[in-house]
Scaffold this motif. Sequence first.
Motif, short mmCIF file in Angstrom:
data_model
loop_
_atom_site.label_atom_id
_atom_site.label_comp_id
_atom_site.label_asym_id
_atom_site.label_seq_id
_atom_site.Cartn_x
_atom_site.Cartn_y
_atom_site.Cartn_z
N VAL A 121 0.84 -1.20 0.00
CA VAL A 121 0.00 0.00 0.00
C VAL A 121 0.87 1.25 0.00
O VAL A 121 0.65 2.19 -0.78
CB VAL A 121 -0.95 0.00 1.22
N PHE A 122 1.89 1.27 0.86
CA PHE A 122 2.76 2.43 0.94
C PHE A 122 3.59 2.59 -0.34
O PHE A 122 3.89 3.71 -0.76
CB PHE A 122 3.67 2.33 2.16
N TYR A 123 3.95 1.46 -0.95
CA TYR A 123 4.70 1.53 -2.21
C TYR A 123 3.84 2.16 -3.30
O TYR A 123 4.29 3.04 -4.05
CB TYR A 123 5.15 0.14 -2.62
N LEU A 124 2.58 1.72 -3.39
CA LEU A 124 1.68 2.30 -4.39
C LEU A 124 1.40 3.77 -4.08
O LEU A 124 1.24 4.59 -4.99
CB LEU A 124 0.37 1.52 -4.44
N GLN A 125 1.35 4.11 -2.79
CA GLN A 125 1.15 5.51 -2.43
C GLN A 125 2.34 6.36 -2.88
O GLN A 125 2.16 7.48 -3.38
CB GLN A 125 0.96 5.64 -0.92
N ALA A 126 3.54 5.84 -2.71
CA ALA A 126 4.73 6.56 -3.19
C ALA A 126 4.69 6.71 -4.71
O ALA A 126 5.04 7.77 -5.25
CB ALA A 126 5.99 5.82 -2.76
N LEU A 127 4.24 5.65 -5.40
CA LEU A 127 4.10 5.76 -6.86
C LEU A 127 3.03 6.78 -7.23
O LEU A 127 3.15 7.48 -8.24
CB LEU A 127 3.76 4.39 -7.45
N GLY A 128 1.97 6.86 -6.41
CA GLY A 128 0.94 7.87 -6.65
C GLY A 128 1.50 9.28 -6.53
O GLY A 128 1.17 10.16 -7.34
N ALA A 129 2.35 9.50 -5.53
CA ALA A 129 3.00 10.80 -5.39
C ALA A 129 3.88 11.09 -6.60
O ALA A 129 3.89 12.21 -7.13
CB ALA A 129 3.83 10.84 -4.11
N GLY A 130 4.61 10.06 -7.04
CA GLY A 130 5.43 10.23 -8.24
C GLY A 130 4.59 10.53 -9.47
O GLY A 130 4.98 11.34 -10.32
N ALA A 131 3.41 9.88 -9.56
CA ALA A 131 2.52 10.14 -10.68
C ALA A 131 2.05 11.59 -10.67
O ALA A 131 1.96 12.25 -11.72
CB ALA A 131 1.31 9.20 -10.63
#
Length: 423
Positions: free
Chosen positions: A38-48
């Motif tokens: 979940v936190f990894y996808l959240q970091a990717l969301g921030a990158g997006a």
Amino acid sequence: MKNILTRLYKNGLGIHSVLSGDKENFEIISREGYLRHVFYLQALGAGAGILTVGAGMALSWLIRLIANLAFFGELTAGTRLLAESEAGMWLLLIPVAGACLSLLLLRRSRNPALQLPAQVVNIGTGAPLGVEGPVMLIAGAAAIQGQRRLRISGPEAHLLLVAGAAAAVAWYFGAPVSALLLALELWLSSWSLLTLLPVLTAILVGGLAHYCFHDMQPFFAMKPGPELNTPAFLAYLVLGLIIGLMSVGIIRSSRGLARLGERLRRHSPWWLLLAAVPVGVLGYLAPESLGNGEAYGSDLLKAHVTLQLLFVVGVVKLIAWLFFTGGNNTGTTITPLLIMGGAIGMLWAVVALGICPGVVIDPVMAALIGMGALFAGVTRAWLTAIVLMLELTHYLPAALPVTGAVIIAVLVSWPLIKTRRTV
């Protein structure tokens, strides 16, 4: 949590063809190490979100550069009205040339990475699409191309596409709440921590970037009008009814043109150049119909327009938009719907005041209601439409009439289109 309103939303036109697929096929399966993922996808969301904002600025600059070069022969990136072009007969050919170049870029592929430059070229050469369209694809294109390196699945790449699209709406329009509602209403098949956190993070980045660069100024400046009264409120509901019926015709026409375009594409993709011909012809006859019309938004909401401009932006642009988006099966974008709806709403107000001069109808309020009602009627994203009108203008007195007209538009149009035909 399943989206219980799926049946209501599935009958409208998609905001973007890449985002308008069968979202039920994008279920994300939980893995081991759930919280870490979940936190990894959240970091990717921030990158997006960061990628969307940075590349969005570059794409906006590039679109202005292409437009100035195509219509004015100048290699500059300043903002200019396409209607001021003195290209003459070349206005007939510029949109067709842009469509030709975009077809060369696409080569029958629906990959977002290839649709992005194609849309940039189309918008720069006068197509009736919003600048936010290609910006919405940036993060998704990067996620799909780098899926293996990022170690994410196909549904997770699609989730980042949604996150980037929502960030684009939050950044471009300064409408973070509307961006979230749009994702919930149209793009996400399920609501969970795993799907919402990346989208929320991307929206936060996009919203913060907008307010850093544009302060707290509304996207469209609106002129305050007279206080709402009962006869005027009923008149605005009638406007919602009319636009709801119009939305049915728009959706059916768009799908009919999309089916025709698909048949022509099977023979040769070059037949799709025909979709750009009406844009060129109408652009030559009425140059104000070229482009997405964003520059006229504040003029509409300040009543700084003529009847001729209202007709061109509301009717002529609608015809060009139908042929281009339907023939190319691109899906719609937000800005053209807002501008066309605003012009139609103000035209209706002018007619209504002529018929019933005793009713205090505010043409500016009618324009704002037209924006929201047409957006809701065509896309079915009615919650987004209501909140978006308030976020774009920061004008809270519009909440009641906009809500009433939007609900009427959706309730009228939804039963008349019961099934969604895909091409």
